[in-house]
Design an enzyme around this catalytic site. Structure first.
Site, mmCIF file in Angstrom:
data_model
loop_
_atom_site.group_PDB
_atom_site.id
_atom_site.type_symbol
_atom_site.label_atom_id
_atom_site.label_comp_id
_atom_site.label_asym_id
_atom_site.label_seq_id
_atom_site.Cartn_x
_atom_site.Cartn_y
_atom_site.Cartn_z
ATOM 1 C CG HIS A 154 -1.860 -0.787 0.833
ATOM 2 N ND1 HIS A 154 -1.811 -2.158 0.922
ATOM 3 C CD2 HIS A 154 -3.099 -1.182 0.900
ATOM 4 C CE1 HIS A 154 -3.207 -3.270 1.437
ATOM 5 N NE2 HIS A 154 -4.313 -1.785 0.953
ATOM 6 N NE ARG A 552 -5.910 -6.735 -1.420
ATOM 7 C CZ ARG A 552 -7.020 -5.420 -1.361
ATOM 8 N NH1 ARG A 552 -8.205 -4.942 -0.676
ATOM 9 N NH2 ARG A 552 -6.280 -4.103 -2.157
ATOM 10 C CD GLU A 673 -12.452 -4.742 0.808
ATOM 11 O OE1 GLU A 673 -11.611 -3.611 0.798
ATOM 12 O OE2 GLU A 673 -12.954 -5.073 0.116
ATOM 13 C CG ASP A 714 -12.382 0.010 0.983
ATOM 14 O OD1 ASP A 714 -12.820 1.182 0.765
ATOM 15 O OD2 ASP A 714 -11.639 -1.075 1.116
ATOM 16 N NE ARG A 752 -6.103 -4.019 13.424
ATOM 17 C CZ ARG A 752 -7.361 -3.320 14.816
ATOM 18 N NH1 ARG A 752 -6.532 -2.244 14.675
ATOM 19 N NH2 ARG A 752 -7.504 -3.576 15.192
ATOM 20 N NE ARG A 885 -6.567 1.448 -5.559
ATOM 21 C CZ ARG A 885 -7.202 0.219 -5.100
ATOM 22 N NH1 ARG A 885 -7.556 -0.199 -3.946
ATOM 23 N NH2 ARG A 885 -7.131 -0.380 -6.056
#
Length: 1050
Positions: A154, A552, A673, A714, A752, A885
């Protein structure tokens, strides 16, 4: 100021912290005097003095005077030329970076100096035994604990890796400065080294000029393993074992692994078209290559260390077998046209040169290790391996390159660079490839033959050093394994005998354990428990891949794939079927034994990519890959769809190979989510487990273990932080109950983020506030971006974090948090959650002016130029908040110091309940219920980082006059939230229970406030001149600096 590490809540020695900071600031000041000249220095000092005065006066409560000074400062900054603004932004950014380095250093120092630190293994084990826990229960629980920390790509690490290295070197120099035995000459040399590092930092470009590719991100993740975790793991396990032996009488078994590591880097394709099946395959092979390279270095060191002759009969027999086999090989390969199966073991028995790092004690955790990565065909990469100045490589865009480091004799390193177009594994070789492969093979023959002439003669059997013989054979197989992986990365066909290389950790552990047992049986346990034990522990933890790679993908991509398949087979459109029909179809196909997807199928590129990913997963298997995570999962069919596509790919690959696929099937993990999906999570798991095929599959292939992931990012963006926290709590309770009903164990995977708005917070606090029964010795959790650097960037800090994970999970298992004492507390949470969510959504989603206000008041639109991640900032091309996002959503508000996503709606929820006369109930819940307490503490922490005066300045300069009223209302809401949080917690002011944090926040403000004011001015100019690249650079530097000051991005 950080809100993510545990030790920051504890007192640190501010005297030594201030001393180090004074030293670093003084040196930076001297460097700036030399680099920028007196005029800029005068402006820097003037700005710092004005800012510091305003902060001190505001702290004293004289708001009016502070506001006058701040307006004067803003006015002076607005009159700067672009060049002057750029220099000031860089200077204040580096001041804040040095503060961060000093803070991290002192957390590390405290961890080293405290005999029995809070949350340490020793401290926690002592508490449990003193409370009456049986030592046997403690021992069994620790040995069976399974925690996996998953590093993700990320995009929240704002610093270039080059600067991260330089910051680490400064931190290491501060460690040296702590020594009491330094002479004056040592101190002078230390100061010179610090000046060199700070000068180097100043002269280095702070900005990434190109986006990293997924392989770059993976390489950066592997760097954390090589530079920190590789050293931290043996130290952590030794500390854990010693504490366990102290309190139970038994040490930790040598191959026991309470903690492992996973990765999403190169596997997370959700919304990132740059992560392809080929990328996943290359990253997995790269990870294996890195593991083998690290093991080879350690075996080299062991061969030098284990020079003794006395050994067990088993080891002696193995050593003689190796020698005899080698002699047989030499007899069969006397011709120079063949390469011997093994290189000669003569050098293994008699090392002629000290191997790298052999002179460093095995307990050392801060030694520098060079990085050796194979080069993949990834254009536009900033992340390159550290190479010597003589090792220069050129390549064309259509080719790949790979640095082949060949250890000759185990002592000297020769690097050959092969440049080769990628070729499918099964494809035929071109004449060029054949020629290059022949040259490479002949080079190896020449080296082996030449060195054979230089090697000493074989010692007599009575003089054999058996450990060196055995470890020499281990090294040979490691080298063969590395060559095999290099061939696979190049796309070359591989024809090695499986007995010549290592394919599993057990194969590598077998000779190492034999050496260990031999040393123990010969009375040399002190040697066995040193470097050799550390290597065995590393193999047990890291395996052959360092970090297993999760895959994913979004649920809709699997539905689209099945839709294409069913249409091709004239079965109808899968996308139009209801859930019942989908489940019937999926279950029927899963029970069948034939492949579903025809080889001749023609599909779109998007569907083909999904099918290719499942094919790669079948080829690599669970030996290299971890879980397959389905983002935005909402139905049982989402899970069965992946199970079917996985099964089909494995059948196809097994049929082509003529043998079963390697490894087992991947765990399929639904990720819930949104608030809606969290509320139905338990029902989805119940529906899945009610299907006989699925339950039997879980029992047979996954040891009766169901893994479920819950998303914090999210859900927070969807409903606000408080509502998301409560829905996550209830979802976990329901999932645990569902699995219990069907006799299935559950592991919860926590997605997280780093910031509180995305579920971040101190590890121990987060784990201890989970619902009772949700942490039963198992846990998976993501760590990402700047959090990976903060928690695992330095070996000493990493050891501390690993201990915290271990003890938190242990306490949550053996002494789980109590459920709410009063059922009415749950009703209060429901009411606060509903009011909070309504308030949050009415502002963020229902107010048509909010999106424009957000774009004007924050640098959100400009964040994309930072080049900090490979994936787009939006899932889709729309401009709404829904498709943005979570990371840029949080990042933008953190930059303006509003941190709105972490608190918006909370005040409305608390106010609504308090006004109904429930204050005392809330106070009682805060005092006795860990979930409510930790949730409010984290919100209070982030409120302490918000600054209304800075937010107001952004609004006054950047926001259209018609929308400034919205900003006024939001600042009033911030004030109301602070008021009601303090009412419930009983604190007089924010962060009252965390004085260290409060002081750190206050110490940063004189450097952080000018950066915010500079950012406002630069944004104003840039929006009038959007093509000005120098203005853009100046803005990005302020973004870097503010992120350093806030110790958070997204």
């Amino acid at each position: 100021m950080t809100d993510i590490t545990d030790d920051i809540a504890e007192e640190i020695s501010f005297q030594s912290y201030d001393d180090d900071l004074a030293l670093l600031f003084s040196l930076l000041h001297d460097v700036l005097q030399r680099e920028v000249g007196p005029n800029i220095m005068e402006k820097i000092e003037r700005t710092r003095t004005l800012s510091q005065s305003a902060c001190l006066i505001r702290t004293a409560g004289i708001e009016g005077t502070a506001e006058v000074l701040e307006k004067q400062l803003a006015s002076e900054l607005s009159n700067l030329t672009l060049e002057e603004a750029l220099m000031l932004a860089r200077a204040f950014s580096h001041f804040l970076s040095l503060m961060g380095i000093a803070e991290t250093h002192h957390r590390s120092r405290k961890a080293r100096n405290v005999a029995q630190a809070s949350k340490s293994c020793d401290d926690t084990f002592n508490q449990l035994v003193q409370s009456g826990l049986s030592p046997d229960v403690l021992y069994d629980t620790v040995c069976n604990q399974a925690v996996e920390i998953v590093l993700t790509a990320h995009p929240t690490q704002i610093n270039r890796r080059t600067l991260q290295y330089k910051h680490l070197r400064i931190s290491h120099l501060l460690e040296v400065n702590d020594r009491k035995d330094l002479t004056q000459e040592d101190q002078d040399t230390l100061i010179e080294d610090l000046v060199r590092e700070i000068t180097s930092i100043w002269q280095t470009d702070e900005l990434r000029r190109h986006k990293p590719t997924p392989v770059d991100e993976a390489r950066a993740g592997l760097n954390y393993v090589e530079q920190s975790l590789w050293k931290a793991i043996p130290h952590y396990l030794r500390r854990l074992s010693n504490a366990l032996k102290k309190h139970t009488g038994r040490p930790l078994p040598l191959t026991c692994t309470p903690i492992r590591f996973g990765s999403w880097m190169g596997g997370d394709r959700d919304g990132n078209p740059n992560v392809t099946a080929k990328v996943t395959r290359d990253v997995s092979l790269l990870s294996r290559w890195m593991a083998i390279d690290l093991y080879t270095r350690e075996v080299d060191n062991l061969r030098f260390e284990l020079s003794m002759n006395q050994c067990s009969n088993s080891l002696a027999h193995l050593a003689h077998d190796i020698i005899n086999e080698e002699k047989s090989e030499e007899d069969r390969h006397m011709s120079w046209s063949h390469t011997p199966k093994h290189q000669s073991h003569h050098s293994h028995a008699l090392p002629t040169q000290l191997p790298p790092q052999a002179d460093v004690p095995s307990c050392t955790v801060c030694n520098e290790v060079e990085s050796h990565y194979p080069q993949l065909d990834v254009p536009g990469s900033e992340y390159k391996p550290l190479k010597s100045k003589d090792d220069q490589v050129t390549s064309s865009p259509s080719s790949s390159k790979i640095d082949l480091k060949v250890n000759v004799d185990g002592d000297q390193s020769i690097t050959a660079t092969i440049q080769q177009p990628f070729t499918p594994k099964s494809g035929s070789l071109s004449p060029t490839q054949l020629a290059q492969k022949k040259i490479f093979a002949e080079t190896q023959v020449a080296k082996a033959s030449f060195h054979k002439l230089l090697e000493p003669s074989m010692p007599q059997k009575s003089d054999i050093s058996p450990y060196r013989i055995v470890l020499g054979d281990v090294k040979d197989k490691l080298m063969n394994t590395r060559r095999l992986l290099e061939q696979l990365l190049e796309g070359l066909p591989c024809d090695q005998d499986p007995s010549d290389y290592y394919d599993s950790p057990d194969q590598l552990l077998q000779p190492l354990m034999l050496c260990y047992e031999s040393l123990q049986s010969c009375g040399a346990g002190i040697l066995a428990d040193g470097r050799l034990a550390d290597l065995i522990r590393r193999v047990s933890v890291f395996g052959m891949v360092l970090m297993k790679l999760d895959l994913r993908q979004e649920a809709v991509r699997h539905s689209d794939t099945l839709d294409a398949i069913t249409k091709y087979l004239d079965m109808g459109k899968y996308s139009e079927w209801d859930e019942k029909k989908r489940l019937q179809f999926l279950t029927r196909e899963l029970k069948g034994k034939r492949p579903l997807v025809p080889r001749t199928i023609e599909v779109s590129s998007e569907v083909k990519e999904v099918l290719d990913t499942f094919r790669v997963s079948a080829e690599l298997g669970s030996d290299s890959l971890g879980a397959y995570v389905i983002s935005m999962a909402s139905n049982a069919s989402d899970v069965l769809a992946v199970e079917l596509l996985q099964k089909d790919a494995r059948l196809a690959v097994a049929g082509e190979q003529g043998k079963p696929c390697r490894g087992g099937m991947l765990r399929v993990v639904p990720l819930f989510e949104t608030v809606k999906d969290l509320r139905s999570a338990g029902s989805v798991i119940r529906e899945l487990l009610s299907i006989d095929w699925y339950k039997n599959h879980i029992i047979k292939n996954h040891s009766g273990h169901q893994e479920v992931m819950v998303g914090y990012s999210d859900s927070g963006k969807d409903a606000g932080r408080f509502a998301a926290a409560w829905e996550l709590y209830k979802a976990q309770e329901d999932v645990v109950a569902a699995c219990k009903e069907y006799g299935i164990k559950v592991t919860l995977f926590h997605g997280r983020g780093g910031s509180i708005g995305r579920g971040g917070g101190p590890t121990h606090l987060a784990i201890q506030s989970q619902p009772p029964g949700s942490v039963m010795g198992t846990l998976r959790s993501t760590e990402q971006g700047e959090m990976v650097q903060a928690k695992f960037g330095m070996p000493g800090v990493a050891v501390r974090q690993l201990e915290i994970y271990t003890t938190a999970v242990l306490l949550a298992t053996l002494r789980p948090p109590k459920p709410p004492r009063d059922e009415n507390w749950r009703n209060l949470m429901d009411e606060i959650s509903n009011l909070s969510c309504q308030s949050y959504r009415s502002t963020v989603y229902d107010n048509p002016e909010f999106i424009n206000y957000f774009q004007e008041a924050t640098p959100q639109a400009e964040l994309g130029h930072l080049n900090i991640g490979s994936r787009p900032t939006r899932r889709k091309s729309s401009v709404g908040i829904g498709d943005l996002r979570a990371i840029p959503w949080i990042f933008a508000w953190t930059q303006t110091r509003f941190v709105l996503p972490a608190w918006l709606g909370v005040g409305a929820g608390l106010k609504g309940v308090c006004e109904k006369g429930q204050v005392m109930e809330l106070k009682a819940a805060y005092k006795e219920w860990s979930f409510f307490q930790s949730t409010l503490d984290l919100i209070e922490m982030v409120l302490g980082k918000a600054d209304s005066s800075i937010v107001k300045h952004y609004d006054e300069v950047l926001v259209h006059e018609s929308r400034r009223g919205l900003g006024d209302d939001l600042r009033k809401e911030l004030s109301s939230t602070e008021k009601y949080v303090l009412v419930v917690t009983g604190h007089d002011k924010l962060s009252e229970n965390n004085k260290s944090l409060r002081k750190l926040i206050e110490s940063r403000l004189p450097y952080l406030n000018p950066l915010n004011m500079l950012q406002v001015e630069i944004l104003k100019r840039l929006r009038s001149d959007p093509e000005n690249l120098k203005l853009r650079d100046a803005l990005l530097i302020t973004i870097n600096g503010i992120a350093a000051g806030m110790r958070n991005t997204g």
